[in-house]
Design a protein around this motif. Structure first.
Motif, short mmCIF file in Angstrom:
data_model
loop_
_atom_site.label_atom_id
_atom_site.label_comp_id
_atom_site.label_asym_id
_atom_site.label_seq_id
_atom_site.Cartn_x
_atom_site.Cartn_y
_atom_site.Cartn_z
N SER A 280 45.63 33.38 33.95
CA SER A 280 44.78 33.26 35.29
C SER A 280 44.09 34.60 35.45
O SER A 280 42.96 34.82 36.27
CB SER A 280 45.39 32.91 36.50
N SER A 281 44.45 35.69 34.92
CA SER A 281 44.01 36.96 35.32
C SER A 281 43.17 37.53 34.10
O SER A 281 42.41 38.60 33.94
CB SER A 281 44.93 38.10 35.31
N TYR A 282 42.70 36.72 32.99
CA TYR A 282 41.89 36.79 31.85
C TYR A 282 40.47 37.23 32.58
O TYR A 282 39.71 38.12 31.86
CB TYR A 282 41.94 36.02 30.98
N HIS A 284 39.35 38.23 35.00
CA HIS A 284 39.31 39.54 35.72
C HIS A 284 39.29 40.67 34.93
O HIS A 284 38.24 41.56 35.11
CB HIS A 284 40.66 39.84 36.57
N TRP A 285 39.75 40.62 33.86
CA TRP A 285 39.80 41.72 32.56
C TRP A 285 38.35 41.67 31.94
O TRP A 285 37.78 42.72 31.61
CB TRP A 285 40.94 41.26 31.64
N TYR A 298 45.14 45.36 32.04
CA TYR A 298 45.24 43.96 31.94
C TYR A 298 46.04 43.54 33.29
O TYR A 298 47.08 43.93 33.56
CB TYR A 298 45.77 43.28 30.79
N PRO A 299 45.24 42.88 34.21
CA PRO A 299 45.95 42.74 35.39
C PRO A 299 47.12 41.37 35.34
O PRO A 299 47.25 40.71 34.50
CB PRO A 299 44.77 41.84 36.17
N ASP A 300 47.87 41.83 36.23
CA ASP A 300 49.19 40.76 36.32
C ASP A 300 48.67 39.58 37.26
O ASP A 300 48.17 39.72 38.35
CB ASP A 300 50.17 41.53 37.27
N PRO A 301 48.89 38.61 36.57
CA PRO A 301 48.34 37.28 37.09
C PRO A 301 48.99 36.97 38.50
O PRO A 301 48.62 36.30 39.51
CB PRO A 301 48.60 36.24 36.08
N SER A 304 46.84 38.69 40.96
CA SER A 304 45.42 38.75 41.00
C SER A 304 44.71 37.71 41.88
O SER A 304 45.26 36.31 41.89
CB SER A 304 45.01 38.39 39.51
N HIS A 353 49.85 39.72 30.57
CA HIS A 353 50.16 41.03 31.19
C HIS A 353 51.41 41.70 30.45
O HIS A 353 51.68 42.62 30.45
CB HIS A 353 50.13 40.85 32.86
#
Length: 371
Positions: A280-282, A284-285, A298-301, A304, A353
Motif C-alpha cells: 500500500s505504500s508503493y 507513495h514511493w 521506502y514508507p512504512d505502510p 502511510s 518496508h
C-alpha cells in the motif's frame, strides 16, 4: 503441457537495495547480500542490481555491489540491471566487469542501458505537461496502460545539476550504440585504440535493457544480444519493445535466436489482504521518484496515508501493473505476462518496508513457481 503452451520461464531477481524509512544504506546493503544468499538457495537463476543515483536506494555503485554479492554466493549468476552508459565510459565498464568475470568465471552478467542518456534528453528538451493514462487494456490480469509522457514528470530543478556531476566537466556522452559497439570490440579484441586488459576474451555477454521500441530494442536486435524489457517501469511500451526486438533480430556469436527477459514488480504474502497492505505504500514511493525529485526512503505502510487523486494520477500505471497477492494469484499473473510477452525468462523485483516481508515474498513465489 500441450505443444502450444510455453515452458515455464525461470525466475530471476532485480534488486535496488532499497532503504526503508528509519533505516540506512549500510543496512540496505546487508539486506541485499542476505537476500542474494537466500535467492540462491531458493533456486533463482540470476540476481541483478540496479544503478540509481540521488535516491534512497543503496545500489549506486553496481560493480562494487556485484562483487560483494558474488563473493557471498556460490552458483547464482550476478549482474547489473543496468549500468547507465550515459554516466560512464565503455572502457571503464569493460575493465570493471571483466575483472569481476575473472574472479567469478561463468557467473557475471553485464547489463547495460541508456537511462543516463534518456535523463539528459529530458533535461535538454522542454517537457510537455504530463497526461495520465486514460485507457487500460487487461489480458488475464496483465494491465497495459495507454502510453504517456513520463519524462515530463521530471520537473525537479536539481535534475540538470545532478546530470552534470555524474560526468566529468565538459564530457559529452557518446551515442548508446557507439558505446555498445566499443564494449563488444573490447571483449573480442578488435578495439582499434588498443587492447583492454582485463577485457579480451572475458566471459561476458552484454544484456541490453530497454523500455520502448526505440534505440535500445533496435540495437539489441541488430547486435544479436539478449534484451530485457522493463514492464515494471514502462508497462505501456514494454510489449512494443519486445516486438521490435524480435522482428529485427540478427543472429550473432552471442545468440542464434532472440532471448527476451521481462521484468515485473511483485509483492507476495501468505494471503491477499496482507500482500495488499504491504504494497500500500508503493505508490507513495513511486510518486516521490516521479514528482518529488527522487525516491524517498521506502514508507512504512502502517504510517502511510492514502494518496490524493492528483498523486494517484501520477503513479496509476505503476500501481495497477504491480502484481500483488498470495502465491497463486501472483503466479497466475506472471504466467499470463509470460504468455503475452513470450518471455524466455522473468525477472522480478519485490520491495517492502520490512526486510523479513521482502524475504517472504521471494520465498513464497519461488516455492509456488516450482524452483
Amino acid at each position: 503441457m500441450t505443444a502450444e503452451e510455453p515452458k515455464v520461464a525461470p525466475l530471476s531477481i532485480l534488486d535496488l537495495a532499497p532503504i526503508s524509512a528509519g533505516s540506512d544504506a549500510a543496512t540496505a546493503l546487508r539486506n541485499t547480500v542476505d537476500l542474494a544468499r537466500r535467492a540462491e538457495q531458493w533456486g533463482y537463476r540470476r540476481y541483478w542490481v540496479a544503478e540509481h543515483h540521488f535516491v534512497s536506494v543503496a545500489s549506486s555503485s553496481p560493480a562494487v555491489l556485484v562483487g560483494q554479492i558474488a563473493a557471498a554466493t556460490e552458483r547464482i549468476r550476478v549482474g547489473t540491471a543496468a549500468v547507465q552508459l550515459g554516466h560512464t565510459t565503455a572502457v571503464a565498464v569493460v575493465e570493471s566487469f571483466a575483472t569481476l568475470a575473472a574472479f567469478y568465471p561463468g557467473r557475471i552478467d553485464l547489463g547495460v542501458g541508456r537511462s543516463g542518456q534518456k535523463r539528459a534528453e529530458a533535461v535538454r528538451d522542454r517537457p510537455r505537461e504530463p497526461r495520465p493514462p486514460r485507457e487500460w487494456h487487461e489480458i488475464d490480469g496483465v494491465v497495459i496502460p495507454t502510453p504517456y509522457d513520463v519524462a515530463a514528470l521530471m520537473r525537479d530543478p536539481r535534475l540538470r545539476s545532478r546530470m552534470a556531476v555524474l560526468q566529468q566537466t565538459g564530457a559529452v556522452t557518446p551515442d548508446f550504440a557507439e558505446q555498445l559497439d566499443d564494449i563488444l570490440a573490447m571483449l573480442t579484441g578488435s578495439y582499434q585504440v588498443g587492447t583492454v586488459v582485463p577485457g579480451v576474451g572475458a566471459d561476458l555477454t552484454p544484456w541490453v535493457f530497454g523500455s520502448t521500441k526505440g534505440q535500445s530494442a533496435r540495437v539489441a536486435a541488430a547486435r544479436g544480444l539478449p534484451f530485457v524489457a522493463s514492464y515494471h517501469i514502462t508497462p505501456a511500451t514494454a510489449l512494443e519493445a519486445i516486438e521490435v526486438y524480435r522482428n529485427g533480430f540478427t543472429p550473432s556469436a552471442y545468440l542464434s535466436e532472440p532471448y527476451v527477459v521481462v521484468s515485473a514488480d511483485v509483492v507476495v504474502a501468505d494471503d491477499e489482504s496482507t500482500a495488499r497492505h504491504l504494497a500500500s505504500s508503493y505508490g507513495h514511493w513511486v510518486h516521490s521518484i516521479r514528482a518529488e525529485g527522487g525516491a524517498a526512503p521506502y514508507p512504512d505502510p502502517d504510517d502511510s496515508r492514502p494518496l490524493t487523486a492528483e498523486q494517484l494520477d501520477v503513479v496509476r500505471d505503476r500501481t495497477a501493473t504491480q502484481f500483488v497477492g498470495d502465491p497463486d494469484q501472483v503466479a497466475a499473473r506472471l504466467e499470463a505476462l509470460q504468455r503475452l510477452s513470450r518471455a524466455d525468462e522473468l525477472v522480478i523485483t519485490s520491495v517492502t518496508h520490512r526486510h523479513d516481508d521482502r524475504l517472504r515474498s521471494h520465498q513464497l513465489l519461488a516455492e509456488r513457481w516450482g524452483h
